[in-house]
Design an enzyme around this catalytic site. Sequence first.
Site, PDB file in Angstrom:
ATOM      1  N   CYS A  12       0.814  -1.255   0.000  1.00  0.00           N
ATOM      2  CA  CYS A  12       0.000   0.000   0.000  1.00  0.00           C
ATOM      3  C   CYS A  12       0.836   1.290   0.000  1.00  0.00           C
ATOM      4  O   CYS A  12       2.039   1.264   0.243  1.00  0.00           O
ATOM      5  CB  CYS A  12      -0.870   0.095   1.250  1.00  0.00           C
ATOM      6  SG  CYS A  12      -1.773  -1.375   1.681  1.00  0.00           S
TER       7      CYS A  12
HETATM    8  N1  GLN Z   1      -0.958  -6.059   4.695  1.00  0.00           N
HETATM    9  C1  GLN Z   1      -1.892  -4.994   4.562  1.00  0.00           C
HETATM   10  C2  GLN Z   1      -3.120  -5.357   3.749  1.00  0.00           C
HETATM   11  O1  GLN Z   1      -3.281  -6.433   3.283  1.00  0.00           O
HETATM   12  C3  GLN Z   1      -1.217  -3.764   3.981  1.00  0.00           C
HETATM   13  C4  GLN Z   1      -0.796  -4.060   2.608  1.00  0.00           C
HETATM   14  C5  GLN Z   1       0.027  -3.033   1.965  1.00  0.00           C
HETATM   15  O2  GLN Z   1       0.899  -2.362   2.511  1.00  0.00           O
HETATM   16  N2  GLN Z   1      -0.148  -3.116   0.738  1.00  0.00           N
HETATM   17  O3  GLN Z   1      -3.963  -4.534   3.592  1.00  0.00           O
END
Ligand code: GLN
Length: 259
Positions: free
Chosen positions: A2
Amino acid sequence: MCRHLAFLGPPTPLATLISAPEHGLLRQSWAPRRQRNGTMNADGFGVGWYAAEDPVPARYRRAVPMWTDQSFADLARVTTSTAVLAAVRSATPGTTPDEAAAAPYTSGKWMFSHNGRIDNWPRSAETLAATLPPARLLALEARVDSALLWALVLERLQSPDYGVQHSAADVLARVAIDAAAASPGRYNFLLTDGTTIAATAAGDTLFWRSDNRGTVVASEPSDDDAGWHEVPDQSLLVATSHGVDISPISHVEMEPALR
Ligand code: GLN
């Protein structure tokens, strides 16, 4: 994974922070420039903001890509705030796909976001989960590594020791250290109560910019302004209206009684 962003400053439209900048969070949902893991952030998004004279933030989350949500575009144009936390999501495999898994997570005045993942979720998270009381585990908002990490942060923020021996930033760093010790992963966190931003850089990119428009702490710069600074990996950043402070995350190890 994210991309996320936190803001503190004069009243500012959400659109000015998120959708108007050439490479803002909206654009980062399909074309991030500095993302090391994953290519798009189309698995939902969330925005939380504080309204005047209400300590509890408002939150808008969806399970769809930010660019598909016309209602959000309208909302962002007319909503202004002095403190914002927003994220676009690239879901870790095996986690809840619905909006309950999208950051920001909230409790009372707090908002939290996690950019990264606990590798080999969920098996590798057993050690961490075992440190939490069952009631806290049963209250997880979604089956996702970030919700578990938020529960670990909240457990400490709500402990009787909190505020006496340690600050919210100490708590955040402590959880990033403990999580990394229990399981390999990336632990970039953002935490705010509307007056302070605490952030960790622990495995993923983090930048900040502070000027008369306010302070932005974000996974990556939203434009090519020369005012952006990169935060070194394994750092803890604290931003208030007085300025931005960055220290090695390991300094928190010296704080007493953080467990
Ligand atoms: N692990 C978290 C999620 O699945 C954050 C993922 C991210 O940083 N893309 O939302």
